[in-house]
Design an enzyme around this catalytic site. Structure first.
Site: not given
Ligand code: FES
Lengths: 334, 400
Positions: B72, B152, B180, B200-201, B238, B326
């Site tokens: 992504g 997200n 997402q 994104s996979g 490739t 945090c």
């Protein structure tokens, strides 16, 4: 997740001495919810011997903040106040078998709370981090005094370490230059006192300590003269990854009435601006940290009312020094 | 006890069917799809099939609208840089305050280096985009609008098709980070004004390290990586054949499970959310309840800090994530919650549960059994929690 020692985990999951100590005669409070951690330390001190008979804590914060607070109480119970005052944040971290570097500020918070509690017991006002010297890191409300102490107590030699120990520099980093300056000056002093080897000391390029001091004083005098006007923030100017708006020192010890009066005043100041744009805003009530307002005129139903609200909220927080939430009531509430 | 995984917006488990589809391409089928000889040819055919599977999921109109990337982030970076380069007489970008850092950090960098002027559109307390500010920012100086399809952290969905139409009126290119959204909500690109879309996979049960950028036929495009004719010269290097095959299979499965996301997964999420709100005082949902991903639930628990909750959950074998500082290594609350103006008292204690089709009823039960005790424990420790709030004074979130 962080790399916590088993002891940290144990003190987090099974904290000792957690809760409220009703018969406390020494209380120390440090931190703020806005910064993500806060600690209230309560001690019961024997007036004769000044021995700490009991200690309890309440902590808002991450796992290591809770563990550090609990560890602190364990360390100090049974000690006299004078003995307890000698404890450093490193002692707290050591007691826990170490803390991840990024979490050292949790142990510093414990150290500070203890100092503050002892001062409270002795009827002194502990100069907490917000009142000592110039406010250096606006994102986390850390001043020069705290930074210097952390540097000297823990022999810090990089700006990164300062962030780990005090949080200063953990946000927008506009304070970086200032941190560098404090670090190199403190290190220079430590070298002079034989506490640090010459080659370990941090140095900013061609920093002449005397000049730096003059510069700092000049800046301070200037700041004292003219309170910096908050730049008007517009929707598109502020990058979201930029830090949250700086909070000035909390106006400690304000009574409810004073608080409400102050809120009233601030809103009065804002009204002319809103009126200019055909809107208006009225204070309805103050409920804890919620400031209830009624928007009228062009502000009602205006697509941007959430912007107006956040503007008012920002202004209030900047002036009051503690977080409040502006809540619209009436027709305009969503 | 079986671990409960509720962090699917961070990454998903690779579907076993995806794994078996990929395996031959690590061993016997090792040929380079770009080669002419027979070793390459059969692989080339498989890549073609995979491309078709992904096209079906996205509802594209033509072949060759998909460029495979490393994920992504590369897709986002490619889209943004390509737009600036293709429209040299325009130098403005319109985006939002709640984008993923893959977009925001690049925009900030472009701004800092003087290559673009960026408009960051704000959101309201539910995370909905400020349409008026968006309209106002559009002009014929805008090269690119880049807005996320779904957030997200909160799952809030932007009305992307409509926003794309508005951008078109000004001749700007429109890109959406749909990392997402893909696989969770139906998408049909062929009749939309969307020029580019990133995915994104590993967010949809394919492996990490593979993603794709959709570029509409006819949209202006400049490659990020040069040095080969792969992807028709639009992305040199490739091809990551096994991962491409895996992504194809994952797309096919996502399409087949689409209605399950909208029904069973959503029902699980709603039961989780409702159950938590009911059992725990002083908490509220972050995000737009009406227009939200079916799998995401972000709840703010007042007066506690998120890391403590996560540590307890971890010990109970439950994986979730926090919108707080945090755990992410930074010290401030998430930029998304800040943009939504969530008060500090709650932003630090926000937890995201994100589900997938892998989750079952028992997972939700486990969380519902575990969370109340955790909150009670941590709130007892919190100096800001006054017992009064328990039951007595009812908490009224203004944004509900
Ligand atoms: S002022 Fe110190 S990090 Fe922002």
């Amino acid at each position: 997740m962080w790399d916590y020692t088993d002891k940290v985990k144990d003190y987090f999951f099974n904290p000792k001495n957690a809760g409220v100590l009703n018969e406390a005669n020494a209380v120390g409070e440090v931190g703020a919810i806005a910064c993500g951690d806060a600690l209230k330390l309560m001690l019961s001190v024997d007036p004769e011997s000044e021995v700490i008979l009991e200690a309890k804590f309440q902590t808002f914060g991450c796992g290591s903040a809770i563990a550090s607070s609990s560890a602190l109480t364990e360390i100090i119970i049974g000690k006299t106040l004078d003995e307890a005052l000698k404890i450093t944040n490193q002692d707290i971290a050591d007691f826990l078998g170490g803390l991840p570097p990024e979490k050292m500020h949790c142990s510093v918070m414990g150290y500070e709370a203890l100092q503050s509690a002892v001062a409270n017991y002795r009827g002194e006002v502990w100069k907490d981090d917000h009142e000592e010297g110039e406010l250096v890191c606006k994102c986390f409300g850390v001043d020069a005094g705290l930074i210097e102490r952390a540097i000297k107590m823990n022999k810090l030699t990089t700006v990164e370490q300062i962030t780990d120990y005090t949080k200063a520099g953990g946000g927008c980093l506009t304070c970086f230059d200032k941190l560098e300056e404090i670090l190199s000056n403190a290190n220079a002093e430590m070298v002079a006192e034989g506490l640090l080897a010459e080659h370990e000391a941090y140095r900013v390029g061609a920093a002449d300590p005397k000049k730096l001091k003059e510069k700092a004083q000049a800046a301070k005098a200037q700041a004292a003269q003219a309170p910096q006007p908050q730049p008007q923030q517009t929707l598109t100017q502020i990058s979201p990854l930029a830090p949250m708006s700086p909070l000035p020192p909390p106006s400690a010890g304000m009574t409810n009435l004073q608080k409400i009066r102050m809120i009233e005043e601030i809103i009065e100041e804002l009204r002319p601006h809103l009126k200019k744009d055909g809107g208006d805003c009225e204070l309805v009530d103050v409920d804890g940290s919620n400031v209830l307002v009624k928007l009228s005129g062009a502000c009602v139903g205006c697509q941007l009312s959430s912007v107006t609200l956040s503007g008012i909220q920002e202004r209030l927080m900047a002036k009051l020094g503690f977080p409040v939430r502006v809540v619209p009531v009436g027709r305009n509430a969503h | 006890m079986k671990p409960v995984y509720l962090d699917n917006n961070a990454t998903t488990r690779v579907d076993p069917e995806v794994v078996s589809a990929m395996l031959p391409f690590f061993s016997e089928q090792f040929g380079n799809p770009s080669s002419i000889h027979s070793f390459g040819a059969s692989v080339g055919a498989a890549v073609k099939t995979a491309r078709g599977q992904l096209q079906a999921l996205l509802g594209t109109a033509h072949d060759h609208e998909i460029i495979y990337t490393s994920g992504g982030t590369e897709a986002d970076n490619t889209a943004i840089l390509s737009a600036l380069e293709s429209l040299p007489d325009r130098n403005e970008i319109v985006t939002s305050k709640v984008e993923h850092p893959a977009v925001l950090s690049l925009c900030q960098h472009l701004e800092k280096t003087g290559r673009a002027k960026v408009h960051y559109i704000g959101v309201d307390s539910l995370g909905r985009i400020d349409i008026e500010a968006y309209r106002a920012a559009l002009s014929d100086k805008v090269a690119l609008v880049t807005l996320m399809w779904a957030n997200n952290e909160t799952g809030t969905i932007f009305p992307i098709e409509g926003l794309a139409d508005l951008a078109k009126e000004h001749g700007a290119l429109f890109h959406t980070d749909a990392v997402q959204a893909v696989g969770k909500v139906p998408i049909s690109l062929k009749d939309s004004s969307i020029d580019m879309l990133s995915l994104s996979g590993h967010k949809l049960h394919a492996p990490k390290g593979i993603g794709a950028l959709y570029v509409k036929r006819g949209a202006r495009f400049k490659p990020l990586l040069r040095g080969g004719h792969q992807e028709r010269g639009r992305r040199a290097g490739t091809e990551n054949t096994p991962a491409i095959i895996g992504l194809g299979k994952a797309a096919e499965l996502a399409l087949a499970h689409m209605s399950e996301e909208q029904t069973r997964v959503k029902a699980l999420r709603d039961r989780l959310e409702g159950g938590l709100l009911q059992r725990i005082p002083n908490c509220f949902v972050n995000g737009d309840l009406h227009d939200r991903l079916p799998n995401t639930c972000n709840i703010a628990f007042e007066y506690v800090e998120g890391e403590g909750i996560l540590l307890h959950l971890t010990r109970a074998g439950i994986a979730a994530s926090s919108g707080s500082a945090c755990t992410s290594g930074s010290l401030e609350p998430s930029h998304v919650l800040r943009a939504m103006n969530i008060p500090f008292t709650a932003a630090h204690g926000s937890i995201r549960f994100s589900l997938s089709r892998d989750n079952v009823d028992e997972d939700v039960d486990r969380v519902l059994e575990t969370m109340p005790g955790i909150l009670e424990k941590l709130r007892a420790l919190s100096p800001f929690w006054t017992g009064d709030d328990k039951g007595g004074k009812e908490f009224k979130p203004v944004y509900a």
